[in-house]
Design a protein around this motif. Structure first.
Motif, PDB file in Angstrom:
ATOM      1  N   ASP A   1       0.793  -1.165  -0.004  1.00  8.11           N
ATOM      2  CA  ASP A   1       0.011   0.017   0.003  1.00  8.11           C
ATOM      3  C   ASP A   1       0.852   1.417   0.065  1.00  8.11           C
ATOM      4  OD1 ASP A   1      -2.597   0.149  -0.166  1.00  8.11           O
ATOM      5  OD2 ASP A   1      -2.807   1.111   1.895  1.00  8.11           O
ATOM      6  N   VAL A   2       1.876   1.368   0.912  1.00  8.41           N
ATOM      7  CA  VAL A   2       2.698   2.542   1.125  1.00  8.41           C
ATOM      8  C   VAL A   2       3.806   2.579  -0.240  1.00  8.41           C
ATOM      9  CG1 VAL A   2       4.883   3.152   2.101  1.00  8.41           C
ATOM     10  CG2 VAL A   2       3.061   2.409   3.479  1.00  8.41           C
ATOM     11  N   THR A   3       3.821   1.521  -0.879  1.00  2.00           N
ATOM     12  CA  THR A   3       4.809   1.838  -2.064  1.00  2.00           C
ATOM     13  C   THR A   3       3.807   2.225  -3.303  1.00  2.00           C
ATOM     14  OG1 THR A   3       6.004  -0.520  -1.680  1.00  2.00           O
ATOM     15  CG2 THR A   3       6.011   0.376  -3.891  1.00  2.00           C
ATOM     16  N   GLN A   4       2.596   1.628  -3.209  1.00  2.00           N
ATOM     17  CA  GLN A   4       1.846   2.263  -4.372  1.00  2.00           C
ATOM     18  C   GLN A   4       1.768   3.871  -3.976  1.00  2.00           C
ATOM     19  OE1 GLN A   4       0.315   0.769  -6.748  1.00  2.00           O
ATOM     20  NE2 GLN A   4      -1.013   2.430  -7.437  1.00  2.00           N
ATOM     21  N   ASP A   5       1.328   4.217  -2.875  1.00  2.34           N
ATOM     22  CA  ASP A   5       1.222   5.526  -2.469  1.00  2.34           C
ATOM     23  C   ASP A   5       2.394   6.564  -2.708  1.00  2.34           C
ATOM     24  OD1 ASP A   5      -1.278   5.811  -1.058  1.00  2.34           O
ATOM     25  OD2 ASP A   5      -0.354   6.814   0.449  1.00  2.34           O
ATOM     26  N   ILE A   6       3.511   5.863  -2.486  1.00  4.50           N
ATOM     27  CA  ILE A   6       4.841   6.599  -2.822  1.00  4.50           C
ATOM     28  C   ILE A   6       4.972   7.059  -4.232  1.00  4.50           C
ATOM     29  CG2 ILE A   6       7.243   6.204  -2.840  1.00  4.50           C
ATOM     30  CD1 ILE A   6       6.290   7.253  -0.003  1.00  4.50           C
ATOM     31  N   PHE A   7       4.618   6.268  -5.017  1.00  3.01           N
ATOM     32  CA  PHE A   7       4.863   6.462  -6.489  1.00  3.01           C
ATOM     33  C   PHE A   7       3.540   7.272  -7.050  1.00  3.01           C
ATOM     34  CE2 PHE A   7       7.851   2.998  -5.749  1.00  3.01           C
ATOM     35  CZ  PHE A   7       8.751   3.921  -6.920  1.00  3.01           C
ATOM     36  N   GLU A   8       2.644   7.182  -6.279  1.00  2.00           N
ATOM     37  CA  GLU A   8       1.374   8.392  -6.849  1.00  2.00           C
ATOM     38  C   GLU A   8       1.697   9.581  -6.372  1.00  2.00           C
ATOM     39  OE1 GLU A   8      -2.132   6.582  -4.787  1.00  2.00           O
ATOM     40  OE2 GLU A   8      -2.208   4.936  -6.104  1.00  2.00           O
ATOM     41  N   ARG A   9       2.474   9.766  -5.263  1.00  2.00           N
ATOM     42  CA  ARG A   9       2.799  10.929  -4.761  1.00  2.00           C
ATOM     43  C   ARG A   9       4.038  11.488  -5.512  1.00  2.00           C
ATOM     44  NH1 ARG A   9       2.729  11.165   1.760  1.00  2.00           N
ATOM     45  NH2 ARG A   9       0.692  10.423   2.059  1.00  2.00           N
ATOM     46  N   LEU A  10       4.919  10.682  -6.174  1.00  2.54           N
ATOM     47  CA  LEU A  10       5.998  11.091  -7.052  1.00  2.54           C
ATOM     48  C   LEU A  10       5.026  11.570  -8.462  1.00  2.54           C
ATOM     49  CD1 LEU A  10       8.793  11.071  -8.083  1.00  2.54           C
ATOM     50  CD2 LEU A  10       8.437   8.687  -8.890  1.00  2.54           C
ATOM     51  N   LEU A  11       4.190  10.868  -8.796  1.00  2.00           N
ATOM     52  CA  LEU A  11       3.504  11.375 -10.130  1.00  2.00           C
ATOM     53  C   LEU A  11       2.857  12.726  -9.906  1.00  2.00           C
ATOM     54  CD1 LEU A  11       3.427   9.804 -12.927  1.00  2.00           C
ATOM     55  CD2 LEU A  11       1.150   8.933 -12.170  1.00  2.00           C
ATOM     56  N   LEU A  12       2.407  12.707  -8.651  1.00  2.00           N
ATOM     57  CA  LEU A  12       1.633  14.143  -8.404  1.00  2.00           C
ATOM     58  C   LEU A  12       2.756  15.266  -8.367  1.00  2.00           C
ATOM     59  CD1 LEU A  12      -1.292  13.114  -6.015  1.00  2.00           C
ATOM     60  CD2 LEU A  12      -1.574  13.743  -8.321  1.00  2.00           C
ATOM     61  N   ASN A  13       3.597  15.085  -7.534  1.00  2.74           N
ATOM     62  CA  ASN A  13       4.728  16.199  -7.431  1.00  2.74           C
ATOM     63  C   ASN A  13       5.672  16.094  -8.394  1.00  2.74           C
ATOM     64  OD1 ASN A  13       3.084  16.579  -5.029  1.00  2.74           O
ATOM     65  ND2 ASN A  13       4.236  15.056  -3.807  1.00  2.74           N
ATOM     66  N   LYS A  14       5.483  15.418  -9.416  1.00  6.13           N
ATOM     67  CA  LYS A  14       6.823  15.277 -10.385  1.00  6.13           C
ATOM     68  C   LYS A  14       7.624  16.246 -10.641  1.00  6.13           C
ATOM     69  CE  LYS A  14       3.467  15.341 -13.880  1.00  6.13           C
ATOM     70  NZ  LYS A  14       2.506  14.575 -14.799  1.00  6.13           N
ATOM     71  N   ASN A  15       7.159  17.774 -10.674  1.00  2.00           N
ATOM     72  CA  ASN A  15       7.897  18.721 -10.850  1.00  2.00           C
ATOM     73  C   ASN A  15       8.878  19.196  -9.762  1.00  2.00           C
ATOM     74  OD1 ASN A  15       7.042  18.883 -13.663  1.00  2.00           O
ATOM     75  ND2 ASN A  15       5.366  19.906 -13.175  1.00  2.00           N
ATOM     76  N   SER A  16       8.470  19.155  -8.642  1.00  8.19           N
ATOM     77  CA  SER A  16       9.052  19.409  -7.256  1.00  8.19           C
ATOM     78  C   SER A  16      10.072  18.232  -7.113  1.00  8.19           C
ATOM     79  CB  SER A  16       8.256  19.549  -6.191  1.00  8.19           C
ATOM     80  OG  SER A  16       7.459  18.545  -5.982  1.00  8.19           O
ATOM     81  N   VAL A  17       9.635  16.947  -7.460  1.00 13.21           N
ATOM     82  CA  VAL A  17      10.765  16.085  -7.123  1.00 13.21           C
ATOM     83  C   VAL A  17      11.964  16.142  -8.157  1.00 13.21           C
ATOM     84  CG1 VAL A  17      11.194  13.751  -7.038  1.00 13.21           C
ATOM     85  CG2 VAL A  17       8.901  14.537  -6.164  1.00 13.21           C
ATOM     86  N   LEU A  18      11.700  16.521  -9.212  1.00 11.07           N
ATOM     87  CA  LEU A  18      12.538  16.606 -10.317  1.00 11.07           C
ATOM     88  C   LEU A  18      14.002  17.416  -9.877  1.00 11.07           C
ATOM     89  CD1 LEU A  18      11.384  16.245 -13.822  1.00 11.07           C
ATOM     90  CD2 LEU A  18      12.713  14.703 -12.699  1.00 11.07           C
ATOM     91  N   GLU A  19      13.440  18.406  -9.053  1.00 10.94           N
ATOM     92  CA  GLU A  19      14.245  19.471  -8.502  1.00 10.94           C
ATOM     93  C   GLU A  19      15.496  18.889  -7.549  1.00 10.94           C
ATOM     94  OE1 GLU A  19      12.567  22.562  -6.745  1.00 10.94           O
ATOM     95  OE2 GLU A  19      10.921  23.001  -8.545  1.00 10.94           O
ATOM     96  N   PHE A  20      15.061  17.535  -7.072  1.00  9.91           N
ATOM     97  CA  PHE A  20      15.882  16.628  -6.376  1.00  9.91           C
ATOM     98  C   PHE A  20      16.893  16.201  -7.113  1.00  9.91           C
ATOM     99  CE2 PHE A  20      12.347  17.199  -3.373  1.00  9.91           C
ATOM    100  CZ  PHE A  20      13.097  17.370  -2.009  1.00  9.91           C
ATOM    101  N   ASN A  21      18.205  16.208  -6.654  1.00  2.98           N
ATOM    102  CA  ASN A  21      19.130  15.649  -7.818  1.00  2.98           C
ATOM    103  C   ASN A  21      19.244  14.132  -7.580  1.00  2.98           C
ATOM    104  OD1 ASN A  21      20.463  16.164  -5.201  1.00  2.98           O
ATOM    105  ND2 ASN A  21      22.361  17.082  -6.077  1.00  2.98           N
ATOM    106  N   ASN A  22      18.662  13.738  -6.139  1.00  2.00           N
ATOM    107  CA  ASN A  22      18.772  12.202  -5.928  1.00  2.00           C
ATOM    108  C   ASN A  22      17.119  11.693  -5.659  1.00  2.00           C
ATOM    109  OD1 ASN A  22      19.196   9.658  -5.117  1.00  2.00           O
ATOM    110  ND2 ASN A  22      20.937  10.224  -3.996  1.00  2.00           N
ATOM    111  N   VAL A  23      16.538  11.122  -6.552  1.00  2.11           N
ATOM    112  CA  VAL A  23      15.395  10.809  -6.574  1.00  2.11           C
ATOM    113  C   VAL A  23      14.880   9.667  -5.480  1.00  2.11           C
ATOM    114  CG1 VAL A  23      13.063   9.702  -7.720  1.00  2.11           C
ATOM    115  CG2 VAL A  23      14.617  11.448  -8.686  1.00  2.11           C
TER     116      VAL A  23
END
Lengths: 153, 167
Positions: free
Chosen positions: B33-55
């Motif tokens: 469940d958490v794994t699914q959630d984590i990647f859903e969040r990644l998809l939603l916050n994709k632009n801000s996550v891309l600013e991290f050099n280490n995903v």
């Protein structure tokens, strides 16, 4: 690598001071050797466990569950808001267009406030005239209060 | 983030996220469940996550936070439940009955304090170096070493105890 070296490495490992390279050596050693002395058997079990853990995979596919739910929520709230707005307009239009019936005259509904006012005035005027004609005979009631006058008549 | 880019990240990091969640929660379904959630969040916050050099360290950090939230919630639920005793019996007993070594070691690690549990997992399963563990947990390298050492020593002692008991 002999057991003395392995034991030294294990000590380092337990102190948290071994490097990743040294830990790899430990893992390799315990995975490759079957006849481990009993005192080191725990290490074999442990490194075997860590190795197995790393092979565990997440086998499910990624589903766009939440994003879809989110869009649905947005859409739903949009629909709800639109409906509410539409209902509001329909209702307020209905209210202003609805004619208030002030009176029925000869079975006809009067919805114009000025006509209603006029009609009311007329009715009140007619009624009061009828009342004032009737009132004259009531004056005699006052005479009843005066016995002298009664006797004279 | 392109769909393709997202799936590349998902494919390369899903197992690590899942294993980490599983180590913290010791529950397969919840970890999924958490794994699914984590990647859903990644998809939603994709632009801000891309600013991290280490995903990866971003995802591992998010996994930790999400898991700890769930553990907290779980504790609240447990506290509110009248059947605390029954529940804890149910959780522990089947695990002890499993004579499988992996189950025993997992139980031992599960009983470690949170920090130790996270650190021993990241180090001994995922082979993270101290800098990477620092990125993922925010714990400074000296404390990492201390916690790692304590975790390993406890696991060793408990494992020897369990093995002797089994014999």
């Amino acid at each position: 690598m002999d057991y003395r070296e392995i034991k030294t490495l294990l000590e380092k490992y337990l102190e948290g001071e071994s490097s990743i390279q040294e830990e790899d050596e430990l893992k390799r050693f315990f995975n490759e050797n079957e006849n481990i002395p009993e005192e080191l058997l725990f290490a074999k079990k442990l490194f075997r466990f860590f190795g197995d853990e790393k092979t565990i995979e997440y086998t499910k596919e990624f589903e766009h569950k939440k994003p879809r739910r989110k869009i649905n929520l947005y859409t739903l709230s949009g629909i709800a808001a639109t409906l509410l707005l539409a209902l509001f307009f329909v209702f307020s239009n209905y209210k202003t267009k609805e004619k208030i019936i002030y009176a029925y005259i000869n079975g006809e509904a009067i919805t114009d406030i000025n006509i209603a006012k006029e009609q009311t005035k007329q009715i009140l005027y007619a009624t009061s005239q009828k009342i004032s004609t009737g009132i004259e005979s009531l004056n005699r009631v006052g005479d009843l209060m005066n016995p002298e006058l009664l006797i004279k008549k | 983030m392109e769909q393709k880019e997202f799936y590349t990240i998902f494919t390369s990091l899903k197992d690590k996220v899942f294993r980490y969640a599983r180590a913290i929660l010791s529950d397969v379904e919840e970890a999924e469940d958490v794994t699914q959630d984590i990647f859903e969040r990644l998809l939603l916050n994709k632009n801000s996550v891309l600013e991290f050099n280490n995903v990866e360290s971003y995802l591992i950090r998010s996994t930790k936070n999400l898991c700890l939230d769930r553990v907290k919630h779980r504790n609240v639920v447990l506290k509110n439940s009248e059947n605390i005793k029954n529940l804890s019996n149910h959780v522990v007993e089947p695990e002890l009955e499993q004579k499988e070594m992996a189950g025993m070691i997992r139980t031992i690690i599960d009983r470690l304090p949170k920090k130790q549990k996270m650190i021993i997992h990241l180090r001994d399963v995922e082979s993270y170096n101290f800098d990477e563990i620092f990125d993922a947990t925010g714990i400074d390298p000296n404390a990492i070493r201390v916690n790692l050492s304590r975790a390993r020593k406890t696991v060793k002692e408990e494992l020897i105890k369990t093995m002797n008991y089994g014999l």
